[in-house]
Design a protein around this motif. Structure first.
Motif, PDB file in Angstrom:
ATOM      1  N   THR A 239      -1.824  -9.992   0.270  1.00  0.00           N
ATOM      2  CA  THR A 239      -1.087  -9.873  -0.994  1.00  0.00           C
ATOM      3  C   THR A 239       0.374 -10.239  -0.771  1.00  0.00           C
ATOM      4  O   THR A 239       0.968  -9.845   0.241  1.00  0.00           O
ATOM      5  N   LEU A 240       0.933 -10.994  -1.719  1.00  0.00           N
ATOM      6  CA  LEU A 240       2.376 -11.174  -1.763  1.00  0.00           C
ATOM      7  C   LEU A 240       2.892 -10.412  -2.977  1.00  0.00           C
ATOM      8  O   LEU A 240       2.544 -10.716  -4.119  1.00  0.00           O
ATOM      9  N   VAL A 241       3.663  -9.388  -2.708  1.00  0.00           N
ATOM     10  CA  VAL A 241       4.242  -8.571  -3.776  1.00  0.00           C
ATOM     11  C   VAL A 241       5.348  -9.372  -4.470  1.00  0.00           C
ATOM     12  O   VAL A 241       6.146 -10.046  -3.809  1.00  0.00           O
ATOM     13  N   THR A 299      14.136  -3.043 -11.648  1.00  0.00           N
ATOM     14  CA  THR A 299      13.098  -3.988 -11.247  1.00  0.00           C
ATOM     15  C   THR A 299      11.818  -3.227 -10.954  1.00  0.00           C
ATOM     16  O   THR A 299      11.831  -2.022 -10.685  1.00  0.00           O
ATOM     17  N   ILE A 300      10.697  -3.949 -11.035  1.00  0.00           N
ATOM     18  CA  ILE A 300       9.400  -3.392 -10.674  1.00  0.00           C
ATOM     19  C   ILE A 300       8.696  -4.344  -9.720  1.00  0.00           C
ATOM     20  O   ILE A 300       8.877  -5.562  -9.782  1.00  0.00           O
ATOM     21  N   LEU A 301       7.909  -3.768  -8.822  1.00  0.00           N
ATOM     22  CA  LEU A 301       7.161  -4.531  -7.822  1.00  0.00           C
ATOM     23  C   LEU A 301       5.683  -4.491  -8.165  1.00  0.00           C
ATOM     24  O   LEU A 301       5.143  -3.435  -8.506  1.00  0.00           O
ATOM     25  N   PHE A 302       5.001  -5.641  -8.055  1.00  0.00           N
ATOM     26  CA  PHE A 302       3.591  -5.771  -8.396  1.00  0.00           C
ATOM     27  C   PHE A 302       2.755  -5.994  -7.134  1.00  0.00           C
ATOM     28  O   PHE A 302       2.923  -7.005  -6.439  1.00  0.00           O
ATOM     29  N   ASN A 303       1.856  -5.064  -6.847  1.00  0.00           N
ATOM     30  CA  ASN A 303       0.847  -5.237  -5.808  1.00  0.00           C
ATOM     31  C   ASN A 303      -0.444  -5.608  -6.527  1.00  0.00           C
ATOM     32  O   ASN A 303      -1.272  -4.746  -6.829  1.00  0.00           O
ATOM     33  N   THR A 304      -0.630  -6.875  -6.818  1.00  0.00           N
ATOM     34  CA  THR A 304      -1.779  -7.305  -7.624  1.00  0.00           C
ATOM     35  C   THR A 304      -2.375  -8.635  -7.178  1.00  0.00           C
ATOM     36  O   THR A 304      -3.542  -8.912  -7.426  1.00  0.00           O
ATOM     37  N   ALA A 352       8.484 -10.478  -2.256  1.00  0.00           N
ATOM     38  CA  ALA A 352       8.806  -9.805  -0.997  1.00  0.00           C
ATOM     39  C   ALA A 352       8.973 -10.855   0.096  1.00  0.00           C
ATOM     40  O   ALA A 352       8.515 -11.998  -0.028  1.00  0.00           O
ATOM     41  N   SER A 353       9.602 -10.480   1.186  1.00  0.00           N
ATOM     42  CA  SER A 353       9.871 -11.431   2.267  1.00  0.00           C
ATOM     43  C   SER A 353       8.769 -11.456   3.322  1.00  0.00           C
ATOM     44  O   SER A 353       8.770 -12.334   4.190  1.00  0.00           O
ATOM     45  N   GLU A 354       7.830 -10.502   3.246  1.00  0.00           N
ATOM     46  CA  GLU A 354       6.698 -10.496   4.175  1.00  0.00           C
ATOM     47  C   GLU A 354       5.398 -10.353   3.410  1.00  0.00           C
ATOM     48  O   GLU A 354       5.362  -9.747   2.330  1.00  0.00           O
ATOM     49  N   LEU A 355       4.343 -10.922   3.970  1.00  0.00           N
ATOM     50  CA  LEU A 355       3.017 -10.845   3.370  1.00  0.00           C
ATOM     51  C   LEU A 355       2.377  -9.496   3.716  1.00  0.00           C
ATOM     52  O   LEU A 355       2.520  -8.999   4.836  1.00  0.00           O
ATOM     53  N   TYR A 356       1.702  -8.933   2.751  1.00  0.00           N
ATOM     54  CA  TYR A 356       0.972  -7.677   2.959  1.00  0.00           C
ATOM     55  C   TYR A 356      -0.410  -8.017   3.500  1.00  0.00           C
ATOM     56  O   TYR A 356      -1.276  -8.495   2.785  1.00  0.00           O
ATOM     57  N   ILE A 357      -0.605  -7.780   4.804  1.00  0.00           N
ATOM     58  CA  ILE A 357      -1.888  -7.990   5.474  1.00  0.00           C
ATOM     59  C   ILE A 357      -2.570  -6.636   5.611  1.00  0.00           C
ATOM     60  O   ILE A 357      -1.990  -5.687   6.132  1.00  0.00           O
TER      61      ILE A 357
END
Length: 644
Positions: A239-241, A299-304, A352-357
């Motif tokens: 995921t990329l937030v 701001t809001i962050l999306f984990n989708t 985000a600056s890093e990928l969610y693995i």
């Protein structure tokens, strides 16, 4: 008369106290109406400073500044150890996945027993508590501001005089020596930010890197992804937030009351219809329902977003995944703005600056957490943390919707799961600890990793003070008991709560359920009621189950079941008979048999027991549970394989 007077006064006093109590409960309740508003200002990131001089030896080296590494270092320092905390990525702040990866919504492990008054206080009781609770009490809520999270992490590190922090380490290599049958990790050879190399000795090393890099380089055995269920090439979605801005208090309150939506002051979950988003390339990316975390700067962050085909151990593949995500994120935002009025006045604000693995290596340790442990909510004699988060298996491709395997009440993570095989002087914490891939769907969450890391830091101190390895510590019931008491004293809650065990454990086909679920054949969903053990098994579905069985155990099942149904395409949706089930199973096991003799052959070999057959209520229409019990029987009796 006097007694009556005192009695009346007591009644009046109690009534008055009850009125006061009701007033404050009402006040909490009314206040909650506006708890959706926040008036905080986002603080700048505190500058993270590295130590100028690295000593030649430490009691403990911790690798990685994700939340797990920070907790391991703090715990070690508070237990009297001299600690070196190393960061090998190009990072300027602490918190890793949570702060740089933007994963600001927490997957929390709630206690199965919540104090009744907590809901009026807008609190929840979590499992373990300890350092996680200490950190959590300083952040915003179920979702956190990434600046707050990073600064609190750094503050916890800076408060400990026994911790030396070194960022931007260019390279780390294990220093190993033979010690009996195992290798002994005695320290790390590091290349510092200025390019200078230095050997640093340590009595214990804690690997808190996301992918267990030090453990792998040291020779610790591991599986990758779903390799342990025969899907070695499968890669769980990354995921990329991404962000949207102009989220005012009024905009946030606009979400209140929407159907199918969960909401608190910092988090939103729901919008299931968002899955209808048409991705630019379905083979590479799609979205699921929205998980939204609020920050302090509107701001809001999306984990989708779900990005497919990313190899977490290949930097080039990860970089390509980032590019896919960066291109898709503004397209998703445009879709959300057009589809949902609540997003219309918000704007895209980057990624985000890093990928969610989510998954990479799973080490093999002194104990490997199994799905049966989670299904049965098992406690462990050496439990140093507890989990209760849903077993969440993310999708691996566009056509796969993912799975919620089950929702556990409380299961113990044993200390032995942190102790890798083959290498002494090493502990592994976080998502790459010794967990099978299916229970990893729950055990990988950050708060549980923080709890295991706290235990690892304390355990390192206990092993050193007793002049033994952490492996020897893991085998001592006396010292593990001492470790648990130490953890409780420093704030962790290692109470195994009282609760009713789930109904599925009482079913006659429960052993079959464990077998099937451990091979990823079935799931119970959030309710733990979707197993459908008494539902009718069709021929077509049974064929798919056999393919999964074959994939999980290719050596034991070299045959092919398809031959049994090559002339039955029109009947694949029909019920499965015992005769047909036996024939298809025998062919999968590689037996040379016929439809009429297959079941007899399986019974005569002792692979299928008469007892299992006797429990079937209708051999002309087998249930899901019936077939799972056949799998349990043949694996156990034929090949000595038991999921337990």
């Amino acid at each position: 008369m006097l007694k009556t007077k005192y009695k009346m006064l007591t009644i009046v006093a109690l009534a008055f106290l009850m009125l006061i109590g009701c007033y404050y409960l009402y006040k909490f309740k009314v206040a909650s109406i506006d708890r959706l508003s926040i008036d905080r200002v986002q603080a700048p990131f505190t500058k993270v400073e590295s130590v100028e001089t690295v000593k030649s030896s430490y009691d403990l080296i911790v690798v990685g500044t994700d939340p797990e590494g920070i907790m391991a270092a703090v715990s070690g320092a508070r237990n009297g150890l001299k600690v070196l905390l190393l960061e090998g990525r190009d990072r300027d702040i602490l918190g890793g996945l949570m702060t740089l990866g933007g994963l600001n919504t927490l997957d929390l492990n709630y206690s199965p027993n919540q104090p009744w008054y907590y809901r009026y206080l807008h609190k929840s009781k979590f499992l373990n508590e300890g350092l996680f609770q200490e950190w959590f009490d300083q952040v915003e809520g179920s979702s956190v501001d990434t600046h707050t999270a990073a600064n609190v992490f750094y503050q916890m590190i800076k408060q400990e005089q026994n911790i030396d922090l070194l960022m931007h380490v260019q390279k780390m290599e294990p220093i190993l020596q033979q010690s009996g049958e195992n290798m002994q990790l005695t320290g790390l050879a590091i290349t510092k930010p200025d390019g200078a190399t230095e050997k640093v000795e340590a009595k214990v090393v804690i690997d808190a890197s996301q992918d267990a890099d030090i453990a792998a380089a040291s020779g610790v055995p591991y599986s990758i992804g779903r390799q342990d269920i025969g899907e070695g090439k499968a890669k769980m979605a990354a995921t990329l937030v991404f962000r949207m801005d102009h989220v005012t208090n009024e905009a946030w309150r606009n979400f209140k009351g929407l159907e199918g939506l969960g909401l608190d002051s910092t988090s939103i979950w729901g919008f299931g219809d968002a899955r209808k988003y048409p991705p630019s390339d379905p083979n590479k990316v799609k979205i699921r329902s929205l998980n939204i975390g609020r920050e302090n700067n509107e701001t809001i962050l999306f984990n989708t977003m779900q990005i497919y085909g990313v190899d977490p151990l290949d930097p080039e593949s990860v970089a390509r995944g980032m590019e896919v995500g960066k291109k898709e994120a503004p397209l998703i935002v445009d879709y959300l703005k057009k589809t949902y009025p609540e997003f219309a006045n918000m704007n895209y604000a980057g990624t985000a600056s890093e990928l969610y693995i989510r998954e990479s290596r799973h080490i093999y340790g002194e104990y490997r957490l199994t799905l049966a442990d989670v299904l049965e909510n098992r406690d462990k004699w050496d439990a140093i943390a507890y989990g209760s988060y849903d077993v969440d298996i993310q999708s691996i491709n566009y056509s796969d919707v993912g799975t919620i395997m089950l929702s556990p009440m409380q299961y113990g993570v044993p200390f032995r799961s942190l102790v890798p095989l083959k290498v002494d002087g090493l502990l592994v914490v976080g998502r790459s600890a010794s967990f099978d891939t299916i229970p990893h769907g729950s055990a990988r969450v950050i708060p549980l990793g923080m709890a295991t890391a706290e235990a690892a830091g304390a355990a390192a101190s206990l092993a050193i003070s007793n002049d033994m390895t952490v492996r020897e510590l893991s085998q001592s019931t006396k010292l593990i008991s001492k470790l648990r008491k130490k953890l409780v004293k420093q704030g962790m809650d290692l109470t195994y709560e009282k609760f009713d065990q789930p109904a599925y454990m009482k079913h006659k086909d429960y052993k079959g359920l464990v077998t099937a679920a451990s091979m990823y054949m079935t799931s119970g969903s959030y309710s733990n009621e979707a197993w459908d053990l008494d539902g009718t098994m069709s021929i077509g579905r049974y064929l798919n189950k056999l393919r999964t069985l074959k994939k999980a155990h290719p050596d034991q099942f070299p045959g092919f079941p398809d031959g049994a149904v090559k002339d039955m395409k029109d009947l694949l949706t029909g019920p499965l008979t015992l005769e047909q089930a036996g024939y298809m199973l025998a062919l999968t096991a590689g037996l040379d048999t016929t439809r009429e003799t297959a079941l007899k052959d399986l019974v005569s070999r002792g692979w299928i027991s008469e007892e299992i057959i006797g429990q079937m209520l209708n051999v002309e229409e087998l249930t899901n549970g019936d077939t799972y019990m056949m799998f349990y029987d043949i694996l156990k009796n034929g090949f000595g394989i038991v999921y337990e």
